[in-house]
Design a protein around this motif. Structure first.
Motif, PDB file in Angstrom:
ATOM      1  N   SER A 131      15.761 -43.038  22.234  1.00  0.00           N
ATOM      2  CA  SER A 131      16.333 -43.027  20.880  1.00  0.00           C
ATOM      3  C   SER A 131      15.195 -42.956  19.873  1.00  0.00           C
ATOM      4  CB  SER A 131      17.192 -44.269  20.629  1.00  0.00           C
ATOM      5  OG  SER A 131      16.399 -45.435  20.622  1.00  0.00           O
ATOM      6  N   LEU A 132      15.503 -42.455  18.694  1.00  0.00           N
ATOM      7  CA  LEU A 132      14.458 -42.318  17.685  1.00  0.00           C
ATOM      8  C   LEU A 132      15.020 -42.402  16.277  1.00  0.00           C
ATOM      9  CD1 LEU A 132      13.436 -38.575  17.285  1.00  0.00           C
ATOM     10  CD2 LEU A 132      15.447 -39.285  18.540  1.00  0.00           C
ATOM     11  N   ALA A 133      14.121 -42.708  15.348  1.00  0.00           N
ATOM     12  CA  ALA A 133      14.434 -42.684  13.926  1.00  0.00           C
ATOM     13  C   ALA A 133      13.453 -41.723  13.270  1.00  0.00           C
ATOM     14  CB  ALA A 133      14.307 -44.074  13.317  1.00  0.00           C
ATOM     15  N   ILE A 134      13.974 -40.808  12.477  1.00  0.00           N
ATOM     16  CA  ILE A 134      13.143 -39.826  11.786  1.00  0.00           C
ATOM     17  C   ILE A 134      13.255 -40.079  10.294  1.00  0.00           C
ATOM     18  CG2 ILE A 134      12.760 -37.375  11.356  1.00  0.00           C
ATOM     19  CD1 ILE A 134      13.846 -36.767  14.075  1.00  0.00           C
ATOM     20  N   LEU A 135      12.119 -40.354   9.657  1.00  0.00           N
ATOM     21  CA  LEU A 135      12.092 -40.721   8.245  1.00  0.00           C
ATOM     22  C   LEU A 135      11.436 -39.594   7.447  1.00  0.00           C
ATOM     23  CD1 LEU A 135      12.301 -43.364   9.931  1.00  0.00           C
ATOM     24  CD2 LEU A 135      10.973 -44.481   8.134  1.00  0.00           C
ATOM     25  N   PRO A 136      12.178 -38.967   6.544  1.00  0.00           N
ATOM     26  CA  PRO A 136      11.577 -37.932   5.703  1.00  0.00           C
ATOM     27  C   PRO A 136      10.662 -38.559   4.658  1.00  0.00           C
ATOM     28  CG  PRO A 136      13.829 -38.338   5.010  1.00  0.00           C
ATOM     29  CD  PRO A 136      13.606 -39.177   6.238  1.00  0.00           C
ATOM     30  N   LEU A 137       9.529 -37.938   4.426  1.00  0.00           N
ATOM     31  CA  LEU A 137       8.581 -38.406   3.419  1.00  0.00           C
ATOM     32  C   LEU A 137       8.613 -37.429   2.260  1.00  0.00           C
ATOM     33  CD1 LEU A 137       5.633 -39.215   5.858  1.00  0.00           C
ATOM     34  CD2 LEU A 137       7.409 -40.776   5.024  1.00  0.00           C
ATOM     35  N   ARG A 138       8.847 -37.945   1.071  1.00  0.00           N
ATOM     36  CA  ARG A 138       8.930 -37.068  -0.109  1.00  0.00           C
ATOM     37  C   ARG A 138       8.565 -37.846  -1.362  1.00  0.00           C
ATOM     38  NH1 ARG A 138      14.340 -36.617   1.635  1.00  0.00           N
ATOM     39  NH2 ARG A 138      14.248 -34.344   1.362  1.00  0.00           N
ATOM     40  N   ALA A 139       8.218 -37.105  -2.408  1.00  0.00           N
ATOM     41  CA  ALA A 139       7.949 -37.734  -3.691  1.00  0.00           C
ATOM     42  C   ALA A 139       9.288 -38.123  -4.309  1.00  0.00           C
ATOM     43  CB  ALA A 139       7.195 -36.776  -4.598  1.00  0.00           C
ATOM     44  N   GLY A 140       9.471 -39.382  -4.565  1.00  0.00           N
ATOM     45  CA  GLY A 140      10.756 -39.849  -5.079  1.00  0.00           C
ATOM     46  C   GLY A 140      11.460 -40.704  -4.050  1.00  0.00           C
ATOM     47  N   PRO A 141      12.528 -41.359  -4.443  1.00  0.00           N
ATOM     48  CA  PRO A 141      13.246 -42.269  -3.543  1.00  0.00           C
ATOM     49  C   PRO A 141      14.054 -41.516  -2.500  1.00  0.00           C
ATOM     50  CG  PRO A 141      14.432 -42.065  -5.607  1.00  0.00           C
ATOM     51  CD  PRO A 141      13.143 -41.314  -5.792  1.00  0.00           C
ATOM     52  N   ILE A 142      14.473 -42.240  -1.464  1.00  0.00           N
ATOM     53  CA  ILE A 142      15.375 -41.679  -0.470  1.00  0.00           C
ATOM     54  C   ILE A 142      16.659 -41.247  -1.174  1.00  0.00           C
ATOM     55  CG2 ILE A 142      16.869 -42.278   1.472  1.00  0.00           C
ATOM     56  CD1 ILE A 142      14.090 -41.740   2.348  1.00  0.00           C
ATOM     57  N   GLY A 143      17.130 -40.051  -0.813  1.00  0.00           N
ATOM     58  CA  GLY A 143      18.296 -39.498  -1.478  1.00  0.00           C
ATOM     59  C   GLY A 143      17.914 -38.418  -2.461  1.00  0.00           C
ATOM     60  N   SER A 144      16.619 -38.353  -2.777  1.00  0.00           N
ATOM     61  CA  SER A 144      16.134 -37.325  -3.687  1.00  0.00           C
ATOM     62  C   SER A 144      16.222 -35.957  -3.014  1.00  0.00           C
ATOM     63  CB  SER A 144      14.676 -37.619  -4.066  1.00  0.00           C
ATOM     64  OG  SER A 144      14.082 -36.516  -4.719  1.00  0.00           O
ATOM     65  N   THR A 145      16.369 -34.930  -3.820  1.00  0.00           N
ATOM     66  CA  THR A 145      16.434 -33.563  -3.290  1.00  0.00           C
ATOM     67  C   THR A 145      15.062 -32.892  -3.305  1.00  0.00           C
ATOM     68  OG1 THR A 145      17.019 -32.724  -5.490  1.00  0.00           O
ATOM     69  CG2 THR A 145      18.835 -33.267  -3.983  1.00  0.00           C
ATOM     70  N   ALA A 146      14.013 -33.632  -3.643  1.00  0.00           N
ATOM     71  CA  ALA A 146      12.660 -33.073  -3.631  1.00  0.00           C
ATOM     72  C   ALA A 146      12.299 -32.656  -2.211  1.00  0.00           C
ATOM     73  CB  ALA A 146      11.662 -34.104  -4.150  1.00  0.00           C
ATOM     74  N   PRO A 147      11.575 -31.552  -2.036  1.00  0.00           N
ATOM     75  CA  PRO A 147      11.189 -31.122  -0.682  1.00  0.00           C
ATOM     76  C   PRO A 147      10.355 -32.192   0.011  1.00  0.00           C
ATOM     77  CG  PRO A 147      10.770 -29.386  -2.293  1.00  0.00           C
ATOM     78  CD  PRO A 147      11.095 -30.627  -3.078  1.00  0.00           C
ATOM     79  N   ALA A 148      10.569 -32.356   1.295  1.00  0.00           N
ATOM     80  CA  ALA A 148       9.799 -33.325   2.074  1.00  0.00           C
ATOM     81  C   ALA A 148       8.396 -32.790   2.314  1.00  0.00           C
ATOM     82  CB  ALA A 148      10.496 -33.605   3.398  1.00  0.00           C
ATOM     83  N   PHE A 149       7.423 -33.677   2.342  1.00  0.00           N
ATOM     84  CA  PHE A 149       6.052 -33.270   2.655  1.00  0.00           C
ATOM     85  C   PHE A 149       5.562 -33.888   3.960  1.00  0.00           C
ATOM     86  CE2 PHE A 149       5.432 -37.061  -0.052  1.00  0.00           C
ATOM     87  CZ  PHE A 149       4.604 -37.834   0.769  1.00  0.00           C
ATOM     88  N   GLY A 150       6.488 -34.542   4.686  1.00  0.00           N
ATOM     89  CA  GLY A 150       6.094 -35.136   5.957  1.00  0.00           C
ATOM     90  C   GLY A 150       7.260 -35.776   6.670  1.00  0.00           C
TER      91      GLY A 150
END
Length: 236
Positions: free
Chosen positions: A181-200
């Protein structure tokens, strides 16, 4: 020939009193047992713990003890949850403090991975960051990410949790075959839920299929993603 029709019976016989009628009468006549107090002492009920008959008072006392026991169990569970949440918050603060005290951006992703594994007992942790400054473009954490993986990261508005389905991010871990099992966390400028493109992407993995199951809450993981995103900003 005699008439076969039954004669009119008294209403009490034609309309016998039911248990519901009795219950309704007692519910609407609260002073009944005040006028017949001796009946309370004479009522016998079956004990839920044995087949013996017990008095109404004893049955009520048993019911009260059971309710108290349930309340005690709930209170103990609340205390355990408070203690667990406090310990979890302490570990999160320690992890964040370690990241923000780091003065070398090039070592930050590796430090982040090591501290996550240590503080939260995660068997495997991986990270990839793209769109970094030219000074970090040749680092291992900045290479080996396909365009599909980047699009997938940007499509995530919150952390993803579930079973191993062979996503590309699995290959960023030391032992991909051991992941259940795994958890994948998007990294982006702005809070979770933001539509900003992920950078990691930050990947947490376990050989336990239930460690990161699809029904678990992701609020805590979202806080980790937000802190990680902020800490990694010097790389960009």
């Amino acid at each position: 020939m005699p008439n076969s029709t039954l004669p009119n019976l008294p209403s009490a016989i034609a309309n016998p009193i039911t248990e519901d009628d009795i219950a309704d009468y007692l519910a609407n006549t609260p002073d009944f047992f005040e006028r017949h107090a001796d009946m309370l002492a004479a009522i016998q009920l079956t004990s839920p713990h044995s087949q013996r008959a017990v008095s109404l008072q004893e049955r009520q006392a048993n019911m009260l003890r059971e309710k108290i026991k349930l309340l005690e169990l709930r209170i103990m569970e609340m205390i355990r949850n408070v203690n667990d949440n406090t310990a979890l918050s302490d570990r999160l603060l320690h992890w964040a403090r370690t990241l923000f005290l780091n003065t070398d951006p090039a070592t930050l992703p590796e430090l982040m991975v090591a501290e996550l594994a240590d503080q939260f007992a995660v068997p495997q942790v991986g990270i990839k960051v793209w769109g970094v400054d030219a000074a970090y473009a040749d680092a291992a954490f900045a290479k080996g990410v396909s365009e599909d993986a980047r699009l997938f990261a940007s499509s995530l508005t919150e952390p993803y949790c579930g079973v191993n389905t062979g996503l590309e991010a699995i290959n960023w871990l030391p032992d991909p075959k051991a992941v259940a099992s795994l958890a994948i966390l998007p990294l982006r400028a702005g809070p979770i839920g933001s539509t900003a493109p992920a950078f990691g992407l930050l990947v947490l993995a376990s050989p336990d299929a239930q460690r990161f199951n699809s029904t678990m809450g992701t609020d805590f993981l979202a806080r980790i993603a937000e802190l990680a995103s902020a800490a990694l900003s010097p790389l960009r």
